[in-house]
Design a protein around this motif. Structure first.
Motif, PDB file in Angstrom:
ATOM      1  N   GLU A 208      37.455  59.332  29.228  1.00  0.00           N
ATOM      2  CA  GLU A 208      37.675  59.409  30.824  1.00  0.00           C
ATOM      3  C   GLU A 208      37.426  57.993  31.114  1.00  0.00           C
ATOM      4  N   LEU A 209      36.148  57.534  30.613  1.00  0.00           N
ATOM      5  CA  LEU A 209      35.786  56.125  30.938  1.00  0.00           C
ATOM      6  C   LEU A 209      36.904  54.880  30.403  1.00  0.00           C
ATOM      7  N   VAL A 210      37.354  55.176  29.256  1.00  0.00           N
ATOM      8  CA  VAL A 210      38.339  54.341  28.891  1.00  0.00           C
ATOM      9  C   VAL A 210      39.570  54.398  29.816  1.00  0.00           C
ATOM     10  N   GLY A 211      40.039  55.664  29.997  1.00  0.00           N
ATOM     11  CA  GLY A 211      41.003  55.791  30.889  1.00  0.00           C
ATOM     12  C   GLY A 211      40.963  55.208  32.494  1.00  0.00           C
ATOM     13  N   LEU A 212      39.674  55.196  32.875  1.00  0.00           N
ATOM     14  CA  LEU A 212      39.252  54.556  34.178  1.00  0.00           C
ATOM     15  C   LEU A 212      39.426  53.137  34.178  1.00  0.00           C
ATOM     16  N   GLN A 213      39.153  52.485  33.067  1.00  0.00           N
ATOM     17  CA  GLN A 213      38.979  51.074  33.002  1.00  0.00           C
ATOM     18  C   GLN A 213      40.396  50.733  32.831  1.00  0.00           C
ATOM     19  N   LYS A 214      41.270  51.333  32.229  1.00  0.00           N
ATOM     20  CA  LYS A 214      42.848  51.087  32.170  1.00  0.00           C
ATOM     21  C   LYS A 214      43.309  50.962  33.466  1.00  0.00           C
ATOM     22  N   GLU A 215      42.861  52.110  34.302  1.00  0.00           N
ATOM     23  CA  GLU A 215      43.478  52.288  35.661  1.00  0.00           C
ATOM     24  C   GLU A 215      43.104  51.110  36.592  1.00  0.00           C
ATOM     25  N   THR A 216      41.719  50.671  36.354  1.00  0.00           N
ATOM     26  CA  THR A 216      41.145  49.591  37.266  1.00  0.00           C
ATOM     27  C   THR A 216      42.004  48.313  36.826  1.00  0.00           C
ATOM     28  N   ALA A 217      42.334  48.140  35.553  1.00  0.00           N
ATOM     29  CA  ALA A 217      43.049  46.851  35.213  1.00  0.00           C
ATOM     30  C   ALA A 217      44.445  46.819  35.901  1.00  0.00           C
ATOM     31  N   GLN A 218      44.945  47.859  36.296  1.00  0.00           N
ATOM     32  CA  GLN A 218      46.260  47.893  36.814  1.00  0.00           C
ATOM     33  C   GLN A 218      46.419  47.793  38.575  1.00  0.00           C
ATOM     34  N   VAL A 219      44.926  47.560  38.944  1.00  0.00           N
ATOM     35  CA  VAL A 219      44.806  47.495  40.488  1.00  0.00           C
ATOM     36  C   VAL A 219      45.733  46.039  40.759  1.00  0.00           C
ATOM     37  N   TYR A 220      46.388  46.261  41.954  1.00  0.00           N
ATOM     38  CA  TYR A 220      47.501  45.078  42.390  1.00  0.00           C
ATOM     39  C   TYR A 220      46.749  44.026  42.983  1.00  0.00           C
ATOM     40  N   VAL A 221      46.908  42.716  42.680  1.00  0.00           N
ATOM     41  CA  VAL A 221      46.235  41.523  43.474  1.00  0.00           C
ATOM     42  C   VAL A 221      47.307  40.578  43.952  1.00  0.00           C
ATOM     43  N   ASP A 222      47.653  40.623  45.037  1.00  0.00           N
ATOM     44  CA  ASP A 222      48.570  39.543  45.622  1.00  0.00           C
ATOM     45  C   ASP A 222      48.290  38.393  45.352  1.00  0.00           C
ATOM     46  N   ARG A 223      49.421  37.347  45.434  1.00  0.00           N
ATOM     47  CA  ARG A 223      49.067  35.892  44.897  1.00  0.00           C
ATOM     48  C   ARG A 223      48.577  35.454  46.057  1.00  0.00           C
ATOM     49  N   SER A 224      48.587  35.861  47.409  1.00  0.00           N
ATOM     50  CA  SER A 224      47.701  35.182  48.301  1.00  0.00           C
ATOM     51  C   SER A 224      46.117  35.439  47.948  1.00  0.00           C
ATOM     52  N   VAL A 225      45.655  36.452  47.605  1.00  0.00           N
ATOM     53  CA  VAL A 225      44.415  36.708  46.916  1.00  0.00           C
ATOM     54  C   VAL A 225      44.342  35.865  45.678  1.00  0.00           C
ATOM     55  N   HIS A 226      44.953  35.537  45.032  1.00  0.00           N
ATOM     56  CA  HIS A 226      44.793  34.775  43.719  1.00  0.00           C
ATOM     57  C   HIS A 226      44.525  33.575  44.381  1.00  0.00           C
ATOM     58  N   ARG A 227      45.262  32.879  45.413  1.00  0.00           N
ATOM     59  CA  ARG A 227      44.924  31.716  45.886  1.00  0.00           C
ATOM     60  C   ARG A 227      43.511  31.633  46.467  1.00  0.00           C
ATOM     61  N   TYR A 228      43.118  32.569  47.071  1.00  0.00           N
ATOM     62  CA  TYR A 228      41.880  32.629  47.801  1.00  0.00           C
ATOM     63  C   TYR A 228      40.791  32.626  46.778  1.00  0.00           C
ATOM     64  N   ILE A 229      40.890  33.392  45.605  1.00  0.00           N
ATOM     65  CA  ILE A 229      40.061  33.311  44.690  1.00  0.00           C
ATOM     66  C   ILE A 229      39.716  31.661  44.057  1.00  0.00           C
ATOM     67  N   VAL A 230      41.037  30.906  43.817  1.00  0.00           N
ATOM     68  CA  VAL A 230      41.196  29.743  43.119  1.00  0.00           C
ATOM     69  C   VAL A 230      40.556  28.941  44.173  1.00  0.00           C
ATOM     70  N   ASP A 231      40.657  28.799  45.435  1.00  0.00           N
ATOM     71  CA  ASP A 231      40.137  28.197  46.509  1.00  0.00           C
ATOM     72  C   ASP A 231      38.811  28.059  46.740  1.00  0.00           C
ATOM     73  N   LEU A 232      38.195  29.418  46.480  1.00  0.00           N
ATOM     74  CA  LEU A 232      36.622  29.687  46.523  1.00  0.00           C
ATOM     75  C   LEU A 232      36.134  28.768  45.331  1.00  0.00           C
ATOM     76  N   VAL A 233      36.755  29.107  44.102  1.00  0.00           N
ATOM     77  CA  VAL A 233      36.002  28.470  42.715  1.00  0.00           C
ATOM     78  C   VAL A 233      36.201  27.043  42.788  1.00  0.00           C
ATOM     79  N   THR A 234      37.220  26.416  43.346  1.00  0.00           N
ATOM     80  CA  THR A 234      37.524  24.887  43.178  1.00  0.00           C
ATOM     81  C   THR A 234      36.558  24.504  44.304  1.00  0.00           C
ATOM     82  N   GLY A 235      36.307  25.366  45.497  1.00  0.00           N
ATOM     83  CA  GLY A 235      35.155  24.594  46.272  1.00  0.00           C
ATOM     84  C   GLY A 235      33.846  24.664  45.687  1.00  0.00           C
ATOM     85  N   THR A 236      33.457  25.120  44.616  1.00  0.00           N
ATOM     86  CA  THR A 236      32.034  25.131  44.006  1.00  0.00           C
ATOM     87  C   THR A 236      32.297  23.964  43.150  1.00  0.00           C
ATOM     88  N   ARG A 237      33.332  23.290  42.691  1.00  0.00           N
ATOM     89  CA  ARG A 237      33.447  22.180  41.939  1.00  0.00           C
ATOM     90  C   ARG A 237      33.613  20.946  42.715  1.00  0.00           C
TER      91      ARG A 237
END
Length: 321
Positions: A208-237
């Motif tokens: 069940e745990l392995v199955g939950l991990q696979k389901e977690t990997a399939q959670v959708y991330v919009d490209r705008s959220v990708h950009r938000y993550i990159v902007d935050l990380v770039t800000g630390t640099r």
């Protein structure tokens, strides 16, 4: 925490309920541990002795029907004590591999900064590659594989600070904190006759745990959220108070953590709020501040807070929102 139990994914709720029976007032630490587990990451718990770091790991492990191993790190511990060793068998005239505790599914690395850097590094390959090398041969680790390490603050005597390369292997770093007087009173009442950890049992099987991990990997991330993550990380640099910013591995880790945080709240898509909540725990230990920033009293947490305030939040709605 502000979230209510019924908002959590059903299986996550069962695990958290188990932890609540043992731990008092550690809801956020428990939730973050489950987040890291589902994201296939690892956790570093740093705090003073006696606040429940080891008990949290034990309770989480007992809630899962997985192989649990514990490594008590000491100054004289050798790398082979972690990975295992090949021993000559005179009956078969062959060397036999005796697996070390790192080959468990849930591994507690207790007081990891009490041992030498050489032994600490024995965890690196396993945590990153889910495999280890013993006598020139590669041994694959089991699935799932989750390391939860505890350490005392480095200013205490007899400790070895973890190198940056190993800190980067941990998905999350967090603290436990002292309980309130009311929580401590309840703790005394619960443990007066027997310890509540003896009464809990596994609520999630390995499959069940392995199955939950696979389901977690399939959670959708919009490209705008990708950009938000990159902007935050770039800000630390680019921040003037940061000597070494977060690496691309940090960007990937923040995305994985945000996906897992969304999943535990029973959503199949990531919100900017998920990224904001996870950012301090994922990015803080991956930054090295300048001496000037430390002199001014700045911390990784305060700089991340600055970046969260200054970075534009995506307004595009994701599917299903």
């Amino acid at each position: 925490m502000s979230q209510q139990t019924f908002l959590y994914q059903p299986k996550v709720t069962e695990v958290l309920n188990n932890i609540r029976k043992v731990m008092i007032g550690k809801e956020e630490a428990a939730l973050l541990s489950v987040v890291a587990l589902l994201a296939k990451g690892h956790v570093l718990l740093e705090d003073v002795p006696g606040v429940g770091k080891t008990m949290l790991v034990k309770t989480l492990a007992k809630s899962l029907d997985c192989d649990f191993k514990r490594i008590q790190f000491t100054p004289d511990l050798l790398p082979s004590d972690v990975t295992g060793v090949s021993i000559y068998n005179p009956k078969t005239l062959e060397f036999e591999f005796r697996p070390g505790p790192i080959l468990g599914n849930i591994v507690l690395a207790d007081e990891i900064n009490r041992t030498s850097p050489k032994t600490q590094s024995a965890l690196l390959e396993g945590m990153e590659e889910t495999s280890i090398t013993v006598d020139g041969s590669t041994v694959q680790l089991g699935e799932p594989f989750f390391v939860m390490a505890t350490q005392n603050p480095i200013e205490y005597e007899g400790t070895y600070p973890l190198p940056e390369a190993q800190l980067d292997r941990f998905l999350l770093k967090m603290e436990m904190g002292y309980p309130t007087p009311k929580q401590e009173m309840e703790m005394l009442a619960r443990t007066s006759n027997s310890h509540p950890i003896e009464e809990i049992s596994a609520v999630i099987s390995r499959e069940e745990l392995v199955g939950l991990q696979k389901e977690t990997a399939q959670v959708y991330v919009d490209r705008s959220v990708h950009r938000y993550i990159v902007d935050l990380v770039t800000g630390t640099r680019n921040h003037e108070g940061v000597y070494l910013g977060v690496s691309p591995r940090g960007s990937i880790s923040l995305m994985k953590a945000a996906k897992a945080y969304a999943f535990v709240h029973d959503r199949d898509y990531v919100l900017p709020d998920d990224v904001q909540f996870m950012a301090p725990y994922v990015l803080g230990h991956r930054m090295i501040l300048t001496s000037e920033a430390r002199f001014e009293g700045k911390t990784s947490a305060s700089i991340i807070e600055e970046l969260l305030t200054a970075t534009s939040i995506p307004v595009k709605r994701t599917t299903g929102e």
